[in-house]
Design a protein around this motif. Structure first.
Motif, PDB file in Angstrom:
ATOM      1  N   ASN A  51      52.816  23.063  13.414  1.00 15.55           N
ATOM      2  CA  ASN A  51      54.021  23.564  14.156  1.00 15.55           C
ATOM      3  C   ASN A  51      54.830  22.515  14.019  1.00 15.55           C
ATOM      4  O   ASN A  51      54.658  21.333  14.408  1.00 15.55           O
ATOM      5  N   SER A  52      56.300  22.676  13.662  1.00 12.72           N
ATOM      6  CA  SER A  52      57.378  21.682  13.990  1.00 12.72           C
ATOM      7  C   SER A  52      58.127  22.157  15.038  1.00 12.72           C
ATOM      8  O   SER A  52      58.786  23.130  15.125  1.00 12.72           O
ATOM      9  N   LEU A  53      57.985  21.260  16.279  1.00 18.74           N
ATOM     10  CA  LEU A  53      58.480  21.358  17.524  1.00 18.74           C
ATOM     11  C   LEU A  53      59.570  20.718  17.878  1.00 18.74           C
ATOM     12  O   LEU A  53      59.315  19.494  17.896  1.00 18.74           O
ATOM     13  N   VAL A  54      60.411  20.884  18.078  1.00 20.73           N
ATOM     14  CA  VAL A  54      61.656  19.983  18.443  1.00 20.73           C
ATOM     15  C   VAL A  54      61.969  19.837  20.130  1.00 20.73           C
ATOM     16  O   VAL A  54      62.182  21.124  20.811  1.00 20.73           O
ATOM     17  N   PHE A  55      61.943  18.658  20.509  1.00 19.34           N
ATOM     18  CA  PHE A  55      62.027  18.502  22.051  1.00 19.34           C
ATOM     19  C   PHE A  55      63.075  17.707  22.124  1.00 19.34           C
ATOM     20  O   PHE A  55      63.780  17.095  21.422  1.00 19.34           O
ATOM     21  N   GLU A  60      67.552  11.949  23.109  1.00 19.35           N
ATOM     22  CA  GLU A  60      67.561  12.198  21.459  1.00 19.35           C
ATOM     23  C   GLU A  60      66.587  13.316  21.335  1.00 19.35           C
ATOM     24  O   GLU A  60      65.654  13.587  21.834  1.00 19.35           O
ATOM     25  N   PRO A  61      66.720  13.746  20.069  1.00 22.76           N
ATOM     26  CA  PRO A  61      65.683  15.071  19.596  1.00 22.76           C
ATOM     27  C   PRO A  61      64.466  14.168  19.346  1.00 22.76           C
ATOM     28  O   PRO A  61      64.575  12.993  18.810  1.00 22.76           O
ATOM     29  N   LEU A  62      63.238  14.921  19.311  1.00 22.08           N
ATOM     30  CA  LEU A  62      61.877  14.608  19.327  1.00 22.08           C
ATOM     31  C   LEU A  62      61.285  15.432  18.723  1.00 22.08           C
ATOM     32  O   LEU A  62      61.047  16.496  19.078  1.00 22.08           O
ATOM     33  N   LEU A  63      60.696  15.185  17.301  1.00 26.11           N
ATOM     34  CA  LEU A  63      60.030  16.165  16.468  1.00 26.11           C
ATOM     35  C   LEU A  63      58.517  15.892  16.840  1.00 26.11           C
ATOM     36  O   LEU A  63      58.292  14.889  16.721  1.00 26.11           O
ATOM     37  N   VAL A  64      57.920  17.130  17.050  1.00 28.24           N
ATOM     38  CA  VAL A  64      56.463  16.849  17.431  1.00 28.24           C
ATOM     39  C   VAL A  64      55.685  17.979  16.359  1.00 28.24           C
ATOM     40  O   VAL A  64      55.847  19.095  16.539  1.00 28.24           O
ATOM     41  N   GLY A 104      61.483  27.937  11.819  1.00 26.07           N
ATOM     42  CA  GLY A 104      61.472  27.737  10.310  1.00 26.07           C
ATOM     43  C   GLY A 104      61.474  26.136  10.091  1.00 26.07           C
ATOM     44  O   GLY A 104      61.685  25.943   9.162  1.00 26.07           O
ATOM     45  N   VAL A 105      61.489  25.589  11.319  1.00 23.90           N
ATOM     46  CA  VAL A 105      61.760  24.178  11.156  1.00 23.90           C
ATOM     47  C   VAL A 105      60.712  23.469  10.431  1.00 23.90           C
ATOM     48  O   VAL A 105      59.526  23.419  10.593  1.00 23.90           O
ATOM     49  N   ALA A 106      61.201  22.633   9.267  1.00 22.77           N
ATOM     50  CA  ALA A 106      60.320  21.843   8.296  1.00 22.77           C
ATOM     51  C   ALA A 106      60.190  20.309   8.935  1.00 22.77           C
ATOM     52  O   ALA A 106      61.173  20.052   9.725  1.00 22.77           O
ATOM     53  N   PRO A 107      59.267  19.666   8.675  1.00 24.61           N
ATOM     54  CA  PRO A 107      58.966  18.288   8.896  1.00 24.61           C
ATOM     55  C   PRO A 107      60.184  17.385   8.322  1.00 24.61           C
ATOM     56  O   PRO A 107      59.870  16.230   8.687  1.00 24.61           O
TER      57      PRO A 107
END
Length: 158
Positions: A51-55, A60-64, A104-107
């Motif tokens: 899962n690509s979760l954006v926090f 700043e944005p952080l992709l987990v 649908g967020v990709a890494p």
């Protein structure tokens, strides 16, 4: 064929090829905007879905990138990584940071590189699947490829 892919997925495809990752983007007949839906469509364990979760964290944005079997413990993750706080990004923040829609967020394939944290538990799978830029697209890769592709830091997220 890449010309058959949605424009967001073509960007992801180009990013994968530039990184030397061979997996092809698969277009699913139904949206797979959750790990459970993606796992069912692909016939894999839910834990093998990345899962690509954006926090949002420290301005700043952080992709987990987390295993579909997990829910991110944001308080523990913030403490573990020395961040003041980690909160869920808004729809607008996700779109601005990634150019992609939630579900649908990709890494990869973002307007600019994102600070990325990767769930250590994804390492147990020989093959993992990530979103390909839309809720209808996914692609396979290895854990090592995910780390290399994102420049991410491997951590416990739960």
């Amino acid at each position: 064929m890449t010309t058959d892919l949605p424009s967001r997925s073509r960007i992801v495809h180009e990013s994968l090829r530039a990184a030397g990752i061979p997996g092809d983007i698969v277009v699913l007949p139904d949206a797979a905007s959750t790990a459970a839906l993606a796992a069912a469509a692909l016939g894999v364990e839910v834990g093998a879905i990345a899962n690509s979760l954006v926090f949002w964290s420290d301005g700043e944005p952080l992709l987990v990138m987390t295993s579909g079997a997990h829910r991110v413990d944001t308080a523990a993750l913030a403490e573990r990584t020395g961040r003041s706080a980690i909160t869920r990004a808004s729809v607008e923040q996700v779109r601005a940071a990634t150019g992609q829609a939630i579900g649908g967020v990709a890494p990869t394939g973002h307007p600019a590189p994102l600070t990325t944290l990767i769930d250590e538990d994804l390492a147990q799978y020989d093959e993992i699947w990530a979103a390909g830029g839309t809720p209808h697209t996914v692609f396979p890769l290895t854990f090592d490829d995910l780390v290399r592709l994102t420049g991410g830091t491997v951590v416990a997220v739960v």
